[in-house]
Enzyme design. Structure first.
Site, PDB file in Angstrom:
ATOM      1  CG  ASP A  23       0.422  -5.604  -1.058  1.00  0.00           C
ATOM      2  OD1 ASP A  23       0.550  -6.763  -1.471  1.00  0.00           O
ATOM      3  OD2 ASP A  23      -0.365  -4.779  -1.558  1.00  0.00           O
ATOM      4  CG  ASP A  34       4.068  -3.002   5.501  1.00  0.00           C
ATOM      5  OD1 ASP A  34       3.062  -2.415   5.061  1.00  0.00           O
ATOM      6  OD2 ASP A  34       4.988  -3.400   4.764  1.00  0.00           O
ATOM      7  CG  ASP A  65      -0.656  -1.714   4.121  1.00  0.00           C
ATOM      8  OD1 ASP A  65      -1.022  -1.308   3.007  1.00  0.00           O
ATOM      9  OD2 ASP A  65       0.397  -2.354   4.309  1.00  0.00           O
TER      10      ASP A  65
END
Length: 220
Positions: free
Chosen positions: A10, A166, A8
């Protein structure tokens, strides 16, 4: 056998999410209010209908100029993000992946322009063979499309790849696509319950890639 890594962006490679939240929090505090993490957290890793400016209006019972607020928040968030570098362990993992002959991809719900501009700024774009963003799919995370497109582009099967996320929305997308999923929560997602992930740690610096792969292959 693990053949690829899919990251991922961001909050996983670059902690843009904390900076966006901090910029909103500053804006809210200027109006004597607060944006709870549990409210903001629902938006992370996906495209949400949540409108932070309308939420602020409801909190203070006052109409506000959304465009003025948006411009102020965006300027502040971009300034904060410009000070950020890649998160701990990212470079070690990317370099280890190259040494181990693994393919490396990226799957992000953000736009390609956003992702590639920041990857260029921190000098990491060349590490990624495949970059899939919101521009490439009809539905972003938690839909599995981004991860399915990423592994397809890397020419590996989902169970041959490890995803790094995240957020809960991102982790759901990775698991739905069939990848082994590692959660590395950031300051604005650490309160979330990552119940379906295969492994969770505070940062990639906690465990080297070879050990993680051994763990993933043992589970598989």
């Amino acid at each position: 056998m693990i053949k690829a890594l899919v990251f991922d962006f961001d909050g996983t490679i670059l902690d843009t999410e904390t900076q966006h939240y901090n910029a909103f929090q500053e804006l809210y505090q200027e109006h004597g209010s607060d944006l709870p993490l549990e409210v903001w957290g629902e938006c992370i890793g996906t495209h949400s209908d949540f409108n932070p400016y309308e939420y602020l209006e409801r909190q203070i019972d006052q109409k506000l100029d959304h465009e003025v607020l948006r411009a102020k928040k965006t300027e502040r968030a971009l300034a904060l993000i410009a000070e950020q570098r890649e998160l701990p362990g990212i470079i070690d993992y990317l370099e280890a992946a190259k040494e181990l002959g693994l393919k490396v991809g990226l799957a992000s719900s953000s736009s390609r322009k956003w992702v590639e501009e920041h990857l260029d700024r921190i000098g990491l774009k060349h590490h990624f063979e495949v970059i899939k963003t919101a521009d490439d799919v009809e539905r972003v995370k938690p839909d599995p499309a981004l991860y399915l497109e990423a592994v397809k582009g890397l020419h590996v099967k989902p169970h041959e790849a490890i995803a790094f996320e995240d957020s809960v929305n991102g982790s759901m997308a990775a698991k739905r696509a069939g990848l082994y999923c590692v959660a590395i929560p950031n300051p604005v997602t650490k309160h979330m319950a990552f119940s379906d992930v295969d492994h969770q740690m505070g940062s990639l610096a906690e465990l080297n890639l070879a050990s993680l792969i051994q763990q993933a292959e043992k589970k598989g």
